[in-house]
Every structure is written in C-alpha cells, then in structure tokens.
Write a protein that holds these residues in place. Structure first.
Motif, PDB file in Angstrom:
ATOM      1  N   TYR A 188      14.360  26.796  22.659  1.00  0.00           N
ATOM      2  CA  TYR A 188      14.014  25.637  21.837  1.00  0.00           C
ATOM      3  C   TYR A 188      14.873  24.441  22.235  1.00  0.00           C
ATOM      4  O   TYR A 188      15.838  24.567  23.000  1.00  0.00           O
ATOM      5  CB  TYR A 188      14.209  25.970  20.357  1.00  0.00           C
ATOM      6  N   ALA A 189      14.513  23.293  21.684  1.00  0.00           N
ATOM      7  CA  ALA A 189      15.273  22.070  21.947  1.00  0.00           C
ATOM      8  C   ALA A 189      16.741  22.294  21.595  1.00  0.00           C
ATOM      9  O   ALA A 189      17.056  22.909  20.580  1.00  0.00           O
ATOM     10  CB  ALA A 189      14.704  20.911  21.136  1.00  0.00           C
ATOM     11  N   GLY A 190      17.617  21.757  22.431  1.00  0.00           N
ATOM     12  CA  GLY A 190      19.041  21.956  22.224  1.00  0.00           C
ATOM     13  C   GLY A 190      19.589  23.138  22.987  1.00  0.00           C
ATOM     14  O   GLY A 190      20.790  23.419  22.950  1.00  0.00           O
TER      15      GLY A 190
ATOM     16  N   VAL B 129      14.399  34.029  22.515  1.00  0.00           N
ATOM     17  CA  VAL B 129      13.925  35.270  23.125  1.00  0.00           C
ATOM     18  C   VAL B 129      14.516  35.342  24.524  1.00  0.00           C
ATOM     19  O   VAL B 129      14.347  34.423  25.322  1.00  0.00           O
ATOM     20  CB  VAL B 129      12.385  35.317  23.186  1.00  0.00           C
ATOM     21  N   THR B 130      15.200  36.447  24.803  1.00  0.00           N
ATOM     22  CA  THR B 130      16.041  36.504  26.002  1.00  0.00           C
ATOM     23  C   THR B 130      15.622  37.631  26.929  1.00  0.00           C
ATOM     24  O   THR B 130      16.236  38.703  26.966  1.00  0.00           O
ATOM     25  CB  THR B 130      17.522  36.696  25.600  1.00  0.00           C
ATOM     26  N   GLY B 131      14.508  37.435  27.627  1.00  0.00           N
ATOM     27  CA  GLY B 131      14.114  38.368  28.683  1.00  0.00           C
ATOM     28  C   GLY B 131      13.680  39.735  28.207  1.00  0.00           C
ATOM     29  O   GLY B 131      14.082  40.754  28.784  1.00  0.00           O
TER      30      GLY B 131
ATOM     31  N   PRO C 222       5.590  31.071  27.148  1.00  0.00           N
ATOM     32  CA  PRO C 222       6.987  31.429  27.406  1.00  0.00           C
ATOM     33  C   PRO C 222       7.603  30.505  28.439  1.00  0.00           C
ATOM     34  O   PRO C 222       6.900  29.967  29.298  1.00  0.00           O
ATOM     35  CB  PRO C 222       6.882  32.867  27.925  1.00  0.00           C
ATOM     36  N   ASP C 223       8.907  30.316  28.352  1.00  0.00           N
ATOM     37  CA  ASP C 223       9.602  29.525  29.372  1.00  0.00           C
ATOM     38  C   ASP C 223       9.660  30.274  30.693  1.00  0.00           C
ATOM     39  O   ASP C 223       9.686  29.668  31.760  1.00  0.00           O
ATOM     40  CB  ASP C 223      11.010  29.175  28.884  1.00  0.00           C
ATOM     41  N   SER C 224       9.693  31.598  30.609  1.00  0.00           N
ATOM     42  CA  SER C 224       9.579  32.436  31.796  1.00  0.00           C
ATOM     43  C   SER C 224       9.122  33.813  31.353  1.00  0.00           C
ATOM     44  O   SER C 224       9.152  34.143  30.171  1.00  0.00           O
ATOM     45  CB  SER C 224      10.910  32.524  32.551  1.00  0.00           C
TER      46      SER C 224
END
Length: 317
Positions: A17-19, A24-26, A60-62
C-alpha cells in the motif's frame, strides 16, 4: 492432485500500500475444487488484502493469481460470472427492501436464482418486504450472503460471513456452507471465529504479518501442539507424588499436564491414581485446539513487536 483440480492458485503474492506497507508478503497456496479453505490471522495479518487479490478487486504487485486458470483482475469477464463475493460490509441502499435489493443485484447477475429462493436460503423470506435500514446487523449479513449466492457461484468468497449473527444464525450459515460444498461449490473464507474454521474448513492457513506461518487441515495444524490433561488433587496429596514422567504444572491442587502422547500419559496417570488410591476430580483430557494454535502464533506476534520496539529504542540511545 493435478493442476486442473485446483480452482484457486496463488504463487508468490505480494501487495503493498501507499507508504510502503507490505500487507501480503510473497504467499503461495492452492484451493481444490469442492473444498472449504479458511484464511485465519490476527488483525492486520493480510487476510482481506489477500482475498481482494483473489476476487480480482486489485492486482498483485508481484506474483500470480489464477481462478479457473484465469487472472481474476485482467480476465474479469471470464471469472466474475462464476464467482460469488460476500464482503465484510455490503453498503446497500438503506431505503430499499431486502427483496428490492436482491432484485437490483439480480439485474446485474447472469442466470440469477429467483429472489425468493435466494432469500429463503439464508432465512430471510419473511423479511423480504423490510427496508435494509430496519434489518438487524445479523440480517444484513444474511442479505449479503443471499446476494453472493444469486448467481449460483462455482467459487464463493466469504469475508467474515457470520460477524453479527447470533449462535443460531451462525450454525444455520455453517449448515448452508456445508450444503454448498456438497453441491460442488468451492468456498474460501476468512473468519475470526476459530470454532467456525475448525468446524467448516477442509484446510486452512494462518497468516501473520502478510505471511502464511502454518497451513494444513485443522487436525494437521493442531497436531504439532501438545494435548493437555487437567484435574484436581485431593487435600493432602502433593503434586510431587505424581510420576516423574508426567511433567505437570501445578497451581495449588489444580494440575495441568501437557504431552504429545495423550493416550500413554492418561493410561499412566490413571494407573498411578488407582495404585495410590487417589481420586482425580474434574479430570479432563483433550487434544490441542485450533484456538491454542492460533493463540500461540498471536503470542509470537506480540513478542516480535515487543522485541522490535526494544531494538528500536536501543538503536536510538
């Protein structure tokens, strides 16, 4: 299990998220067709952020998400008609009745069930003419569920589905979810009610700080935790008289034994009691519960936070 038997597949999911906060971490997991899968975790663990990625509400970011083999965000048209979504808060127009709300929703749903059938599934048939603002909190949650079921979904996402329901309403919802599973519906739910997850889920995952820290069937998750035996010794019988092989924690006459070999420990305890002519009042023996497993993880989370704060303070000195 082959790949085509999984209707939900997540691999290396990350969401930030912003900041720079990474919710969610992989994480990676799969949900089989016709399975009830529960995501558990303390507040802020990343459950809702994960479910929103699976529902296609965000990308998702990735990492990758596949529902029915499709990306639910980029291929929404292929996924959305086959899924039902019950969010934590529906946000319906308060002046519409329950039936009018369902009718409005059905107009946006392919192959929708009859309105009366949908409301009947959740026990709202007699409240169909009541305005949303006059429904109780539990009834509004039932309406949320009815709308999620309108399209006869193959996959049903339930985010805290029984919040606000009384005990009877919660049990009725559990029964409905089991019936849907028996009909072939795949269910992914988040819940704060550990009894709910233990009762419903075929498999579950417990999240902490955006990671999955343990996963498996409820039995598998609890199997790593010790069982316990509790009882009260009679007046004048010291805890020190118990066999050394039974490691006991004593609070006065109240005894608690934790063990990974419940049957053998119980047999040894009862044999000692018989041979010593000792009555064990309030004898209770049980395997570890999902609640105990969850609380152990929560305590670990609190310790992590405390250690992090201590390290920050030390660094600032």
């Amino acid at each position: 299990m082959t790949t085509d038997q999984y209707v939900i597949e997540a691999e290396g999911l990350r969401r930030t998220y912003a900041g720079g906060f990474e919710a969610v971490t992989g994480i990676s997991f799969s949900v089989a067709r016709g399975e009830i899968f529960a995501l558990l975790g303390t507040n802020g663990a990343g459950k809702t952020s994960t479910v929103e990625l699976l529902e296609g509400l965000a990308a998702p970011d990735s990492g990758t998400v596949r529902v029915f083999g499709h990306d639910p965000y980029r291929e929404r048209a292929a996924v959305r008609p086959r899924t039902g979504v019950m969010l934590q808060e529906g946000g319906f127009p308060s002046d519409l009745t329950a039936a009018e709300t369902a009718r409005m929703w059905a107009g946006c749903t392919s192959g929708a069930r009859p309105i009366g059938e949908a409301l009947g599934l959740v026990g709202l048939e007699r409240r169909a003419g009541v305005r949303v603002k006059q429904l109780s909190g539990g009834e509004r949650r039932r309406l949320d569920l009815a709308l999620a079921l309108l399209g006869r979904p193959e996959v049903l996402f339930l985010d805290e589905p029984t919040t606000g329901l009384d005990a009877e309403g919660r049990r009725d919802t559990w029964k409905l979810v089991r019936t849907l599973r028996e009909g072939g519906t795949t269910v992914l739910l988040t819940t704060h009610y550990l009894e709910e997850a233990e009762s419903l889920a075929d498999r579950l995952a417990i999240m902490h700080r955006g990671r999955i820290v343990t996963a498996g069937s409820p039995a598998e998750v609890t199997a790593a935790r010790p069982s316990r035996i509790r009882f009260v010794l009679p007046e004048g019988v010291a805890a020190g008289r118990l066999p050394l092989s039974l490691r006991a924690a004593a609070d006065g006459r109240r005894i608690e034994i934790r063990t990974h070999r419940l049957q053998q420990a119980l047999e040894e305890l009862l044999r000692w009691a018989r041979e010593s002519d000792v009555r064990l009042d309030g004898l209770d023996a049980r395997t570890a519960s999902l609640e105990e497993a969850f609380l152990e993880i929560a305590r670990g989370a609190a310790q992590d936070i405390a250690q992090g704060s201590a390290q920050t303070e030390t660094a600032g000195v």
